[in-house]
Write a protein that holds these residues in place. Structure first.
Motif, mmCIF file in Angstrom:
data_model
loop_
_atom_site.group_PDB
_atom_site.id
_atom_site.type_symbol
_atom_site.label_atom_id
_atom_site.label_comp_id
_atom_site.label_asym_id
_atom_site.label_seq_id
_atom_site.Cartn_x
_atom_site.Cartn_y
_atom_site.Cartn_z
ATOM 1 N N UNK A 173 0.847 -1.212 -0.135
ATOM 2 C CA UNK A 173 0.010 -0.006 -0.057
ATOM 3 C C UNK A 173 0.854 1.283 -0.028
ATOM 4 N N UNK A 174 1.937 1.280 0.830
ATOM 5 C CA UNK A 174 2.938 2.458 0.853
ATOM 6 C C UNK A 174 3.704 2.599 -0.482
ATOM 7 N N UNK A 175 4.134 1.414 -0.972
ATOM 8 C CA UNK A 175 4.766 1.712 -2.315
ATOM 9 C C UNK A 175 3.808 2.148 -3.344
ATOM 10 N N UNK A 229 12.285 4.355 -3.848
ATOM 11 C CA UNK A 229 12.402 3.571 -2.513
ATOM 12 C C UNK A 229 13.862 2.961 -2.184
ATOM 13 N N UNK A 230 13.743 2.887 -1.068
ATOM 14 C CA UNK A 230 15.208 2.632 -0.149
ATOM 15 C C UNK A 230 15.024 1.168 0.718
ATOM 16 N N UNK A 284 7.644 -3.415 10.232
ATOM 17 C CA UNK A 284 8.639 -3.105 9.102
ATOM 18 C C UNK A 284 8.832 -1.728 8.889
ATOM 19 N N UNK A 285 10.265 -1.344 8.481
ATOM 20 C CA UNK A 285 10.528 0.040 8.089
ATOM 21 C C UNK A 285 10.869 -0.035 6.696
ATOM 22 N N UNK A 286 10.261 0.952 5.980
ATOM 23 C CA UNK A 286 10.739 1.313 4.493
ATOM 24 C C UNK A 286 11.129 2.720 4.443
#
Length: 198
Positions: free
Chosen positions: A109-111, A128-129, A147-149
């Motif tokens: 969803x964040x992506x 993205x990282x 999770x951390x993105x």
């Protein structure tokens, strides 16, 4: 409002918009990070699933932009935490089930909300990282995973020039040195500038 705050707020708004109709995740669960993971009583676990956004810092050194002396290119990284809990098992915690999204669905969803987007701001599109597990624990029989993105962008900031000196401001001081008493001719002279002149 400072650009960091604008970007953080825009990320939250974009994820909320993408989450409309997303089963199992409330709009209230998407917000700026407020130190939830630092709470050792794990009160935040009851709020899961949740997505939290925080400014992670400036990776590296800002660089001058173009030939102007007052423009700087600022790189910035924002971290988006995605957290979920599940009483059943670890696999459902990650992959979800009929009732609740798994943490992988939250990351997706964040992506979808951020990848290649500038969110209507004067910034470079997000890239993205790294994605990493920050928390994997059991709290009151619930499996909990966060999770951390990381998401990177850059923008140009213009340094405001110092305002002009007010009328009557002392710009320079002239000094004369008389080495022989009674001599009316200065042996040396200096001029001191009290501020930078254009």
């Amino acid at each position: 409002m400072h650009m960091v705050a604008q970007v953080e707020n825009a990320i939250v708004a974009a994820i909320k918009a993408a989450a409309t109709g997303f089963s199992g995740l409330s709009q209230a669960g998407i917000e700026s990070y407020g130190g939830q993971l630092d709470d050792e009583t794990f009160e935040w676990v009851r709020t899961l699933p949740a997505i939290w956004v925080v400014f992670a810092g400036v990776p590296g050194k800002p660089a001058r932009h173009g030939t102007a002396r007052d423009k700087w290119l600022f790189p910035a990284t924002f971290t988006v935490f995605c957290g979920q809990r599940n009483l059943a098992d670890n696999k459902r915690l990650r992959q979800g089930d009929a009732k609740n999204p798994g943490v992988y669905a939250l990351l997706q969803l964040v992506r979808e909300a951020l990848l290649g987007q500038d969110l209507g701001l004067p910034i470079e599109a997000f890239e993205p990282g790294p994605v990493r597990v920050t928390t994997s624990v059991v709290v009151n029989r619930d499996g909990v995973m966060v999770y951390a993105s990381d998401w990177s962008t850059r923008w140009v900031e213009t340094v405001e020039k110092a305002p002009a000196a007010p009328e009557g401001w002392l710009d320079r001081i002239g000094l004369q040195y008389f080495l022989k008493p009674g001599d009316a001719v200065a042996d040396a002279a200096d001029e001191i500038t009290t501020r930078s002149l254009p």
